[in-house]
Design a protein around this motif. Structure first.
Motif, PDB file in Angstrom:
ATOM      1  N   TRP A 105      -8.099 -32.364   0.180  1.00 31.71           N
ATOM      2  CA  TRP A 105      -8.205 -31.106   0.920  1.00 31.71           C
ATOM      3  C   TRP A 105      -9.303 -30.200   0.377  1.00 31.71           C
ATOM      4  O   TRP A 105      -9.687 -29.241   1.033  1.00 31.71           O
ATOM      5  CB  TRP A 105      -6.874 -30.358   0.862  1.00 31.71           C
ATOM      6  N   SER A 106      -9.838 -30.484  -0.792  1.00 31.47           N
ATOM      7  CA  SER A 106     -10.835 -29.611  -1.425  1.00 31.47           C
ATOM      8  C   SER A 106     -12.078 -29.432  -0.568  1.00 31.47           C
ATOM      9  O   SER A 106     -12.745 -28.411  -0.651  1.00 31.47           O
ATOM     10  CB  SER A 106     -11.247 -30.165  -2.790  1.00 31.47           C
ATOM     11  N   ARG A 107     -12.418 -30.423   0.253  1.00 27.08           N
ATOM     12  CA  ARG A 107     -13.633 -30.347   1.073  1.00 27.08           C
ATOM     13  C   ARG A 107     -13.340 -29.906   2.509  1.00 27.08           C
ATOM     14  O   ARG A 107     -14.233 -29.898   3.342  1.00 27.08           O
ATOM     15  CB  ARG A 107     -14.321 -31.709   1.075  1.00 27.08           C
ATOM     16  N   GLU A 108     -12.116 -29.565   2.792  1.00 26.69           N
ATOM     17  CA  GLU A 108     -11.745 -29.180   4.160  1.00 26.69           C
ATOM     18  C   GLU A 108     -11.803 -27.667   4.340  1.00 26.69           C
ATOM     19  O   GLU A 108     -11.530 -26.908   3.416  1.00 26.69           O
ATOM     20  CB  GLU A 108     -10.329 -29.662   4.473  1.00 26.69           C
ATOM     21  N   ALA A 109     -12.108 -27.253   5.550  1.00 26.55           N
ATOM     22  CA  ALA A 109     -12.094 -25.830   5.893  1.00 26.55           C
ATOM     23  C   ALA A 109     -10.650 -25.347   6.029  1.00 26.55           C
ATOM     24  O   ALA A 109      -9.737 -26.141   6.265  1.00 26.55           O
ATOM     25  CB  ALA A 109     -12.827 -25.622   7.215  1.00 26.55           C
ATOM     26  N   ASP A 110     -10.436 -24.043   5.891  1.00 26.85           N
ATOM     27  CA  ASP A 110      -9.108 -23.472   6.101  1.00 26.85           C
ATOM     28  C   ASP A 110      -8.782 -23.366   7.586  1.00 26.85           C
ATOM     29  O   ASP A 110      -7.625 -23.370   7.973  1.00 26.85           O
ATOM     30  CB  ASP A 110      -9.003 -22.091   5.464  1.00 26.85           C
ATOM     31  N   LYS A 111      -9.825 -23.259   8.427  1.00 23.80           N
ATOM     32  CA  LYS A 111      -9.620 -23.151   9.873  1.00 23.80           C
ATOM     33  C   LYS A 111     -10.851 -23.656  10.608  1.00 23.80           C
ATOM     34  O   LYS A 111     -11.980 -23.340  10.226  1.00 23.80           O
ATOM     35  CB  LYS A 111      -9.360 -21.697  10.267  1.00 23.80           C
ATOM     36  N   ILE A 112     -10.605 -24.436  11.639  1.00 24.48           N
ATOM     37  CA  ILE A 112     -11.664 -24.866  12.543  1.00 24.48           C
ATOM     38  C   ILE A 112     -11.188 -24.534  13.949  1.00 24.48           C
ATOM     39  O   ILE A 112     -10.065 -24.884  14.326  1.00 24.48           O
ATOM     40  CB  ILE A 112     -11.947 -26.377  12.427  1.00 24.48           C
ATOM     41  N   ALA A 113     -12.002 -23.844  14.721  1.00 24.65           N
ATOM     42  CA  ALA A 113     -11.647 -23.465  16.090  1.00 24.65           C
ATOM     43  C   ALA A 113     -12.744 -23.931  17.035  1.00 24.65           C
ATOM     44  O   ALA A 113     -13.922 -23.875  16.703  1.00 24.65           O
ATOM     45  CB  ALA A 113     -11.471 -21.952  16.193  1.00 24.65           C
ATOM     46  N   TRP A 114     -12.335 -24.417  18.201  1.00 24.57           N
ATOM     47  CA  TRP A 114     -13.288 -24.879  19.207  1.00 24.57           C
ATOM     48  C   TRP A 114     -12.645 -24.815  20.584  1.00 24.57           C
ATOM     49  O   TRP A 114     -11.441 -24.611  20.708  1.00 24.57           O
ATOM     50  CB  TRP A 114     -13.756 -26.303  18.896  1.00 24.57           C
ATOM     51  N   THR A 115     -13.444 -24.983  21.601  1.00 28.98           N
ATOM     52  CA  THR A 115     -12.951 -25.077  22.965  1.00 28.98           C
ATOM     53  C   THR A 115     -13.083 -26.524  23.408  1.00 28.98           C
ATOM     54  O   THR A 115     -14.167 -27.108  23.310  1.00 28.98           O
ATOM     55  CB  THR A 115     -13.748 -24.152  23.908  1.00 28.98           C
ATOM     56  N   ASP A 116     -11.988 -27.109  23.868  1.00 32.89           N
ATOM     57  CA  ASP A 116     -11.997 -28.487  24.328  1.00 32.89           C
ATOM     58  C   ASP A 116     -12.817 -28.574  25.608  1.00 32.89           C
ATOM     59  O   ASP A 116     -12.504 -27.893  26.591  1.00 32.89           O
ATOM     60  CB  ASP A 116     -10.565 -28.961  24.589  1.00 32.89           C
ATOM     61  N   PRO A 117     -13.884 -29.381  25.615  1.00 34.00           N
ATOM     62  CA  PRO A 117     -14.751 -29.430  26.790  1.00 34.00           C
ATOM     63  C   PRO A 117     -14.071 -30.000  28.032  1.00 34.00           C
ATOM     64  O   PRO A 117     -14.406 -29.621  29.149  1.00 34.00           O
ATOM     65  CB  PRO A 117     -15.931 -30.307  26.357  1.00 34.00           C
ATOM     66  N   ALA A 118     -13.097 -30.874  27.857  1.00 30.94           N
ATOM     67  CA  ALA A 118     -12.433 -31.493  29.013  1.00 30.94           C
ATOM     68  C   ALA A 118     -11.468 -30.543  29.715  1.00 30.94           C
ATOM     69  O   ALA A 118     -11.330 -30.564  30.931  1.00 30.94           O
ATOM     70  CB  ALA A 118     -11.694 -32.755  28.577  1.00 30.94           C
ATOM     71  N   THR A 119     -10.792 -29.676  28.934  1.00 34.74           N
ATOM     72  CA  THR A 119      -9.771 -28.802  29.522  1.00 34.74           C
ATOM     73  C   THR A 119     -10.160 -27.338  29.535  1.00 34.74           C
ATOM     74  O   THR A 119      -9.550 -26.539  30.242  1.00 34.74           O
ATOM     75  CB  THR A 119      -8.448 -28.926  28.742  1.00 34.74           C
ATOM     76  N   GLY A 120     -11.132 -26.951  28.699  1.00 35.93           N
ATOM     77  CA  GLY A 120     -11.497 -25.549  28.568  1.00 35.93           C
ATOM     78  C   GLY A 120     -10.519 -24.750  27.723  1.00 35.93           C
ATOM     79  O   GLY A 120     -10.623 -23.531  27.623  1.00 35.93           O
ATOM     80  N   LEU A 121      -9.552 -25.429  27.083  1.00 39.41           N
ATOM     81  CA  LEU A 121      -8.545 -24.746  26.268  1.00 39.41           C
ATOM     82  C   LEU A 121      -9.040 -24.566  24.836  1.00 39.41           C
ATOM     83  O   LEU A 121      -9.705 -25.435  24.285  1.00 39.41           O
ATOM     84  CB  LEU A 121      -7.237 -25.535  26.262  1.00 39.41           C
ATOM     85  N   GLY A 122      -8.677 -23.428  24.243  1.00 38.00           N
ATOM     86  CA  GLY A 122      -9.000 -23.181  22.848  1.00 38.00           C
ATOM     87  C   GLY A 122      -8.129 -24.040  21.953  1.00 38.00           C
ATOM     88  O   GLY A 122      -6.948 -24.246  22.238  1.00 38.00           O
TER      89      GLY A 122
ATOM     90  N   VAL B  49      -3.011 -25.175  20.372  1.00 37.87           N
ATOM     91  CA  VAL B  49      -3.784 -25.111  21.605  1.00 37.87           C
ATOM     92  C   VAL B  49      -3.419 -23.806  22.301  1.00 37.87           C
ATOM     93  O   VAL B  49      -2.251 -23.406  22.319  1.00 37.87           O
ATOM     94  CB  VAL B  49      -3.539 -26.344  22.515  1.00 37.87           C
ATOM     95  N   GLY B  50      -4.414 -23.122  22.834  1.00 37.15           N
ATOM     96  CA  GLY B  50      -4.194 -21.845  23.501  1.00 37.15           C
ATOM     97  C   GLY B  50      -4.181 -22.015  25.007  1.00 37.15           C
ATOM     98  O   GLY B  50      -5.075 -22.637  25.571  1.00 37.15           O
ATOM     99  N   VAL B  51      -3.158 -21.459  25.644  1.00 36.32           N
ATOM    100  CA  VAL B  51      -3.051 -21.536  27.101  1.00 36.32           C
ATOM    101  C   VAL B  51      -3.063 -20.136  27.689  1.00 36.32           C
ATOM    102  O   VAL B  51      -2.594 -19.186  27.075  1.00 36.32           O
ATOM    103  CB  VAL B  51      -1.780 -22.316  27.544  1.00 36.32           C
ATOM    104  N   GLY B  52      -3.610 -20.014  28.892  1.00 37.49           N
ATOM    105  CA  GLY B  52      -3.715 -18.726  29.571  1.00 37.49           C
ATOM    106  C   GLY B  52      -2.512 -18.433  30.447  1.00 37.49           C
ATOM    107  O   GLY B  52      -1.599 -19.259  30.585  1.00 37.49           O
ATOM    108  N   PRO B  53      -2.488 -17.246  31.074  1.00 35.72           N
ATOM    109  CA  PRO B  53      -1.359 -16.808  31.896  1.00 35.72           C
ATOM    110  C   PRO B  53      -1.021 -17.732  33.065  1.00 35.72           C
ATOM    111  O   PRO B  53       0.112 -17.722  33.542  1.00 35.72           O
ATOM    112  CB  PRO B  53      -1.805 -15.442  32.414  1.00 35.72           C
TER     113      PRO B  53
END
Length: 126
Positions: A12-29, A45-49
């Motif tokens: 885990w020493s070389r890993e980030a604490d957080k990685i965030a991206w938007t999935d290109p296939a679904t547009g979900l965070g 995964v983040g979903v909208g209303p």
């Protein structure tokens, strides 16, 4: 940045604490985040209303949706806009204001099960 890395050497020493991206296939965070308690990783995964899971507590997600995820869903909440962006369960896309993530509902799971690599575990699985 508030660090959540575990002390001592490990994979885990070389890993980030957080990685965030938007999935290109679904547009979900999407977020992979290191947890403070245990140092293990969790996924969100983040979903909208307009999504079926928006506003649904994790314990209330219907089994009929047949969602299969590692260890089961264990988290559902609104964007944690009050926490530091570097480690919070909130993904603020570049070019938008920090408060814009408030209309996203995050659903997640943890990787701290018996066969998972958990940095704070001292039972020989490291």
């Amino acid at each position: 940045m508030p660090a959540v890395h575990r002390p001592g050497p490990g994979r885990w020493s070389r890993e980030a604490d957080k990685i965030a991206w938007t999935d290109p296939a679904t547009g979900l965070g999407c977020i992979i985040r290191r947890e403070r308690n245990g140092g293990h990783l969790s996924g969100y995964v983040g979903v909208g209303p307009d999504h079926t899971l928006f506003g649904v507590e994790w314990q209330a997600i219907p089994a009929s949706l047949d969602i299969e995820v590692h260890g089961g869903i264990s988290y559902a909440a609104a964007c944690d806009a009050s926490g530091p962006e570097e480690i919070s369960v909130c993904h603020v896309p570049r070019g938008t204001s920090p408060g814009s993530g408030g209309h996203i509902w995050w659903v997640g799971f943890e990787c701290n099960h018996i066969t998972d690599l958990v940095p704070d575990r001292t039972n020989g699985h490291l």
